[in-house]
Each structure stands twice: as structure tokens, then as C-alpha cells.
Design a protein around this motif. Sequence first.
Motif, PDB file in Angstrom:
ATOM      1  N   TRP A  18      88.094  57.104  -6.332  1.00  0.00           N
ATOM      2  CA  TRP A  18      88.105  56.021  -7.331  1.00  0.00           C
ATOM      3  C   TRP A  18      87.739  56.562  -8.711  1.00  0.00           C
ATOM      4  CZ3 TRP A  18      83.710  53.942  -9.896  1.00  0.00           C
ATOM      5  CH2 TRP A  18      83.911  52.729 -10.562  1.00  0.00           C
ATOM      6  N   LYS A  19      86.742  57.442  -8.749  1.00  0.00           N
ATOM      7  CA  LYS A  19      86.283  58.014 -10.017  1.00  0.00           C
ATOM      8  C   LYS A  19      87.297  59.031 -10.563  1.00  0.00           C
ATOM      9  CE  LYS A  19      83.503  58.020 -13.291  1.00  0.00           C
ATOM     10  NZ  LYS A  19      83.737  56.916 -14.180  1.00  0.00           N
ATOM     11  N   GLU A  28      97.342  63.744  -8.461  1.00  0.00           N
ATOM     12  CA  GLU A  28      97.915  63.275  -7.196  1.00  0.00           C
ATOM     13  C   GLU A  28      96.841  63.529  -6.146  1.00  0.00           C
ATOM     14  OE1 GLU A  28     101.898  63.813  -4.399  1.00  0.00           O
ATOM     15  OE2 GLU A  28     101.651  65.064  -6.180  1.00  0.00           O
ATOM     16  N   LEU A  29      96.390  62.459  -5.496  1.00  0.00           N
ATOM     17  CA  LEU A  29      95.208  62.547  -4.635  1.00  0.00           C
ATOM     18  C   LEU A  29      95.568  62.479  -3.145  1.00  0.00           C
ATOM     19  CD1 LEU A  29      92.867  60.176  -6.683  1.00  0.00           C
ATOM     20  CD2 LEU A  29      92.917  62.671  -6.746  1.00  0.00           C
ATOM     21  N   GLN A  40      94.578  53.348  -0.446  1.00  0.00           N
ATOM     22  CA  GLN A  40      95.055  52.624  -1.638  1.00  0.00           C
ATOM     23  C   GLN A  40      95.092  53.540  -2.872  1.00  0.00           C
ATOM     24  OE1 GLN A  40      92.242  49.382  -1.864  1.00  0.00           O
ATOM     25  NE2 GLN A  40      92.646  48.811   0.250  1.00  0.00           N
ATOM     26  N   LEU A  41      94.380  54.660  -2.824  1.00  0.00           N
ATOM     27  CA  LEU A  41      94.275  55.558  -3.984  1.00  0.00           C
ATOM     28  C   LEU A  41      94.898  56.925  -3.739  1.00  0.00           C
ATOM     29  CD1 LEU A  41      90.478  54.920  -4.711  1.00  0.00           C
ATOM     30  CD2 LEU A  41      92.379  54.004  -6.032  1.00  0.00           C
ATOM     31  N   VAL A 361      84.768  47.251  -3.728  1.00  0.00           N
ATOM     32  CA  VAL A 361      84.431  47.375  -2.305  1.00  0.00           C
ATOM     33  C   VAL A 361      84.886  48.755  -1.845  1.00  0.00           C
ATOM     34  CG1 VAL A 361      84.746  46.446   0.007  1.00  0.00           C
ATOM     35  CG2 VAL A 361      84.653  44.891  -1.943  1.00  0.00           C
ATOM     36  N   PHE A 362      83.924  49.645  -1.620  1.00  0.00           N
ATOM     37  CA  PHE A 362      84.233  50.984  -1.126  1.00  0.00           C
ATOM     38  C   PHE A 362      84.294  50.944   0.402  1.00  0.00           C
ATOM     39  CE2 PHE A 362      82.134  51.949  -5.266  1.00  0.00           C
ATOM     40  CZ  PHE A 362      83.225  52.571  -5.866  1.00  0.00           C
ATOM     41  N   HIS A 363      85.383  51.466   0.947  1.00  0.00           N
ATOM     42  CA  HIS A 363      85.564  51.456   2.403  1.00  0.00           C
ATOM     43  C   HIS A 363      84.894  52.675   3.020  1.00  0.00           C
ATOM     44  CE1 HIS A 363      89.113  48.494   2.727  1.00  0.00           C
ATOM     45  NE2 HIS A 363      88.670  48.455   1.478  1.00  0.00           N
ATOM     46  N   ALA A 364      84.157  52.457   4.107  1.00  0.00           N
ATOM     47  CA  ALA A 364      83.497  53.558   4.820  1.00  0.00           C
ATOM     48  C   ALA A 364      84.136  53.724   6.197  1.00  0.00           C
ATOM     49  CB  ALA A 364      82.004  53.288   4.931  1.00  0.00           C
TER      50      ALA A 364
END
Length: 418
Positions: A18-19, A28-29, A40-41, A361-364
Motif C-alpha cells: 500500500w505504501k 509493478e508489484l 488488489q495492489l 483495512v489491511f488484510h492479514a
Amino acid sequence: MYKILVVGGGGREHAILWKLKQGSREVELFCAPGNGGTAQLAENVPIKADDVEGIVDWAKQNGMDMVFVAPDDPLALGMVDALQEAGIRTFGPTKAAAEIEWSKSYSKWLMKKYGIPTAEFEVFDEADQAIGYLKTAKYPIVVKADGLALGKGVLICEDFEQAKQAVSDIMLDKKFGNAGARVVIEEFMTGPEVSVLTFCDGKTIVPMLPAQDHKRAYDNDEGLNTGGMGTFAPTLKFTKEMQEYAQKEIFEKTVQALNAEGRIFKGVIFFGLMLTPDGVKVLEYNARLGDPETQSVFMLLNSDLLEVIDAVIDGTLDRMTLDWKDGSAVCVVMASGGYPQKYENGKLIEGLDSIEDGVVVFHAGTRKEGGKCYTNGGRVLGVTATGKDIADARKKAYANIETINFEDAQYRTDIGIK
């Protein structure tokens, strides 16, 4: 396009991606193995985080410009060393430098040798010797598995019987596997706990905002230790005087100690500190970003994360100043019912599309399937909000938790109150 692979699959990795996405460089991640949120990222890569050979081969074949090794296990297995040997630019400490986390006895020895303030301790390889020592010990006392145990290998014991049981669980019953081949028994310290994440390039060490974690499973710090049920940043308990003392006597001394031992540390050193009546002391080191501390701290970081990473790898951190937002951040973990013990996966998560602006909302522990999101771990989500102060951020985080729903969800209602 700059290609980055982030190794890991938790809330911390989601926060890193996200950061990175907010930086000035077009990236490109990729994330291995990732989760429902990282998808999503980034492109999730189905390789386990501790598969050193698999990660190195994939990074080479797919032309990664940089790999960020985030979790403790692959660092302990020497993934950074293997990637560097393959000529791949890598963020994270070598196996030798990361020993400050994967061996508690090594980290305690290092602190003792170089005069870094910490609790008094003894180390034992045999259960009967440890139990013999406990007969004359002062209580309460802390019994720790030497190796990595997902943040759960630390047991606070009120009396001899509890301590004897802890040694038996760790060393004889192998409750934490090979992590319990050796135990560290140390004096029980009192005071507020503070988590300080720092960037380190082997010479310069730059602290991030101090945070406070909530380790126990239930409200009022009751229940079993977990990997962390929520955090807030910054904490006001860590005064300017304490910060100045810690910078000189703990942070910088740790870098000097590692350098003197020939273990140049490049990456993130996490300092678990105790603000005792006798001053600031080190509870533990981690050789990476904390989870869920990263979620709250990164919400307040203005600086471009990729520029900081480059400075760490290139040894130019002394030219950098971290820039922070005003205000506070609070992260509340929503966990599976039964965590940190037995829990079920596969529960449908609803309400993620109704989160308000300014809340992330960070997914773990999640997975995506057929456009829907399901639980896939003990800690499931980190609902993280910023506000003008902790009370404001808290209010926003909990208001948004109300809109999220999955069967048997559990979370603490007191994150940020202390």
C-alpha cells in the motif's frame, strides 16, 4: 516499470505494498504468497514465504528489480543472502545479522557484552538445569523459547509450578517445535511497553514513530499472548528524553555491536522496549517490520518508502529525514474466533466495500475466491484509521469495524485506551 516482489502474506505485507503504491516511481508489484488484500495492489505469486529456492528462481526468471523480504522465517533461513548471491537487489538483513531475532540467547548475549540495557537472564539447553535454576529464582519470571515461535513463545510465570510447566511445554513437549531446543529465563520487568521500528543502513539508524502493541487476546490485557491484537502510534509515554537516551544507549549501540561482530545490518530493526522504573530497557529485538505496528506507523509516514529502501540498501540513510503526518493512527485486529488457539477458516467476509475514506483495512489472513473474500488465518483484518489524536482515530476504526462481518469474529474493544 520498476518490478518489486514483497515476500510474505500478512497485514504487514499489505501495508508495505500500500505504501509502495503511493511513491513517485511507477512500480509493478508482486507478493508471495500474498492474501486477498494484497491481490488488489499486486499480483500474488503462489510460492511460500519460506521457500528460499523458489523465491530466488522466480525473482530471477521474472526480472525483479528488487525483493523486499518481510517476515522472520525467510530471514532466518538466509533468503536475503541467497537473493544477493543471485545478484538481486534485496531489502532485509542477512541471516547472520537477523540472528538478533531468531536466537533470543544470541540477542541477550550481544546486549550483555556491549552494555545495552536489558533484563538479567540465564540460558539453558537442558530442562532439568532450567528447572533447578527456577527453584531459587525470584517471581514473577519470564520463560522464552530461544527460536522463532510466531510471537507466542514468551511465557510470564507467577510461581515455580507455572515456570516448571513452561519449561516442560517448551523443551520436553516441544510446543513450539525446534524453537524450544533452548530456553532463556529472564527477570520480569515492569512498565509500559513501546515498539520502535527503525531503518538501518549498517551505519545510520533512524527511528520511526513509537507505537504501542496489545499482545493479549482479550480486553484488559487478559488471555493468551498473540502476534498482536492492535496498535496505536505515536505513543506519548515515550518522552523526548527517553527517545534521546534510547537513540544513544540502545539504537546506536546495537548497530555498533553488530558491526563489531562483523554482522552489518541493513533493513529494519524493531526494538521492543520496556519503560521500567530504572529507565528504558530492551525486551527484544526483531529483524523486520512488526505486525501490526507497521499498519499504524505507515499510515502516518509521508516519506516515499521506496526512496527510504534505496537509502538503506545503498548506505545513504544519513542524507535522509523521515517526514510524518500530524495526528495519530489506530489499528484494530479482527481475528478468527478461538485465536490464538484453534479456529476455523473459510468464513465469508462482508462489508469491506462500505469502509469510509481515511480508513484502510489491511488484510492479514484472507483469500479471494470468485470475487468474494474469506477468512484464511488467525488474524484476519487490521482496521486502521487516522485522526487528530488517538481518541479520534480509535472512534473511526471501531465505527468501521461495525460495518464488517464474518462468523465468529473476535476483536478487542480497548485498543488505544491505555
